[in-house]
Design an enzyme around this catalytic site. Sequence first.
Site, PDB file in Angstrom:
ATOM      1  N   ASN A 140      -6.147  -3.775   7.266  1.00 36.53           N
ATOM      2  CA  ASN A 140      -5.940  -2.452   7.848  1.00 36.53           C
ATOM      3  C   ASN A 140      -5.653  -1.461   6.716  1.00 36.53           C
ATOM      4  O   ASN A 140      -5.000  -1.812   5.735  1.00 36.53           O
ATOM      5  CB  ASN A 140      -4.786  -2.470   8.855  1.00 36.53           C
ATOM      6  CG  ASN A 140      -3.445  -2.733   8.207  1.00 36.53           C
ATOM      7  OD1 ASN A 140      -3.287  -3.714   7.492  1.00 36.53           O
ATOM      8  ND2 ASN A 140      -2.473  -1.879   8.465  1.00 36.53           N
ATOM      9  N   LYS A 163      -6.820  -8.353  -5.204  1.00 36.40           N
ATOM     10  CA  LYS A 163      -7.553  -9.217  -4.286  1.00 36.40           C
ATOM     11  C   LYS A 163      -7.527  -8.534  -2.924  1.00 36.40           C
ATOM     12  O   LYS A 163      -6.529  -8.576  -2.213  1.00 36.40           O
ATOM     13  CB  LYS A 163      -6.914 -10.610  -4.224  1.00 36.40           C
ATOM     14  CG  LYS A 163      -7.746 -11.651  -3.454  1.00 36.40           C
ATOM     15  CD  LYS A 163      -7.444 -11.585  -1.983  1.00 36.40           C
ATOM     16  CE  LYS A 163      -8.306 -12.536  -1.176  1.00 36.40           C
ATOM     17  NZ  LYS A 163      -8.188 -12.313   0.285  1.00 36.40           N
ATOM     18  N   SER A 214       0.870 -10.131   6.952  1.00 37.28           N
ATOM     19  CA  SER A 214       1.667 -10.708   8.025  1.00 37.28           C
ATOM     20  C   SER A 214       2.888 -11.443   7.493  1.00 37.28           C
ATOM     21  O   SER A 214       2.943 -11.840   6.316  1.00 37.28           O
ATOM     22  CB  SER A 214       0.815 -11.683   8.841  1.00 37.28           C
ATOM     23  OG  SER A 214       0.518 -12.839   8.073  1.00 37.28           O
ATOM     24  N   GLU A 235       5.414  -6.149   1.817  1.00 39.18           N
ATOM     25  CA  GLU A 235       5.521  -5.321   3.020  1.00 39.18           C
ATOM     26  C   GLU A 235       4.846  -6.085   4.142  1.00 39.18           C
ATOM     27  O   GLU A 235       3.643  -6.332   4.095  1.00 39.18           O
ATOM     28  CB  GLU A 235       4.886  -3.948   2.857  1.00 39.18           C
ATOM     29  CG  GLU A 235       5.071  -3.126   4.130  1.00 39.18           C
ATOM     30  CD  GLU A 235       4.682  -1.671   3.991  1.00 39.18           C
ATOM     31  OE1 GLU A 235       3.837  -1.217   4.780  1.00 39.18           O
ATOM     32  OE2 GLU A 235       5.223  -0.992   3.108  1.00 39.18           O
ATOM     33  N   GLU A 367       4.857  -8.866  16.726  1.00 38.38           N
ATOM     34  CA  GLU A 367       4.001  -7.742  16.358  1.00 38.38           C
ATOM     35  C   GLU A 367       2.678  -7.853  17.113  1.00 38.38           C
ATOM     36  O   GLU A 367       1.982  -8.861  17.035  1.00 38.38           O
ATOM     37  CB  GLU A 367       3.743  -7.734  14.852  1.00 38.38           C
ATOM     38  CG  GLU A 367       2.965  -6.510  14.396  1.00 38.38           C
ATOM     39  CD  GLU A 367       2.848  -6.424  12.892  1.00 38.38           C
ATOM     40  OE1 GLU A 367       2.929  -5.311  12.350  1.00 38.38           O
ATOM     41  OE2 GLU A 367       2.675  -7.478  12.255  1.00 38.38           O
TER      42      GLU A 367
END
Length: 483
Positions: A140, A163, A214, A235, A367
């Site tokens: 994303n 990457k 994730s 993050e 999530e």
Amino acid sequence: MASAAEMLEVRNPRTGEADHRIPVSSREEVAAKAAALRENQRAWEAMGVEGRCGVMARWLGAVKARAADIGEADAVDTGGCHTSYIQGFITMGNIGGWLEDAPKAFADLAWKGMSTSMPTVEVESQVVAYPITGVISPWNAPLMLALLDAIPALFAGSAVLLKPSEVTPRVIEALFETVREVPELAKVFDYVTGPSQVGQAVIEEVDTICFTGSVPTGRKVAVACAERLIPCNLELGGKDPCIVTENADLERAATAVLRGAVYATGQVCYSIERVYVHESVHDQFVALLAEKAGEVRFNAENPKAGHIGPFTFAPQAAIVTAHIADAVAQGATVVTGGEVENIGGGLYLRPTILTGVNHDMLIMQDETFGPCIPVMAYSDTEEAIRLANDTHFGLTASVIAGDAEEAKAIGRRINAGGIFLQDTFLTFAKLRTFGSDSFGWSGYGSPRIGPESLRRFLRRKSLLTQTGAVADIRNDHHLDEEA
């Protein structure tokens, strides 16, 4: 270059077809690129921040010339998110901002003076960049989130081995057309492609890691870095709440919540994923929200004309569907949306409002990462705060109240790094101001935005000069002179 047998197909999120291929970088290729970067980094750091700024200014010019092409490539990767089309210009802003901020950030880290604890010792600071920063970026916002780490690392004096996600690699190829136009930069900024094992190979070769993705993958990255005793900045996920009080302007609240929840098809780490509304205005708020949600259009016919696009990553549609099904099975009501639609091979979901939800449901705990808006009533402020904090995550949160002071009083008690008051989706407002920490499972490490984020890529040394007499062990007065 990898052989044909070592190529990976890439799906187009709008058509569902594999229309692109990328090479799977071998462990040997990763090691070779890292070795070259390590060799070249010494000269890059030796330029000093002013010298690096000169190179980065030239890169800014190259990006400007190809800004539209970069945006188009990002849009193909994501399925046509509105932000994708302006990624070239966002990149320009990122580079331009650091051209102003990096010299000051280095100046703020410099210190020279006499020691307060040993007055004859002069203390001088020195900062030394990590030779290679590895950046493992998500599918994303593929370009923006990659460069949020890579650009300050380069300004800091690190070389960068990137990457990108194998789901969205096209935009990185477009970006590196601009990198190759600046030879000094091309020597210290490179990328490798492929699935997770390529990321593992990167971790084995670099000196510090920035990872966005994730929680489960973030844990694996953290363990791998711990085994090598190298730092990492992570993050991870979010389950960001929004509290709407009984005194709030409901028109404003519904508008803000809708955008905060479904922008980019809800595939944003700080999307609104839980909404708590005072019981006295719950039904009115839901009605307003449903009315506005009904006006949101897909971009299936024209990627530049609609409001939300397809799921970028096809398996994410299944995760979102499972969350909705779990909620319905436990008594939730779907007010709008609720069904993934296949349009021309792309997977779309209309804004999905659910009521009658509770914290036993996946959609209120895990999530979701889709355009879902579960709305739950609360009775008083204490309950609202308790519900907002009933989560493993703590990335951002929003409060929309009768006035800013009421919102701020509530926001100060929510466990999250960024608190948006009287609106949602305000993360960009702090980009060049100061950073904030992630709470809970939402992240680990130092802030990744604000001038202070440059510190992630630097190690601090101290140079200590004795300007007075040296100490003589024979004068140590704590010894028993008669012994």
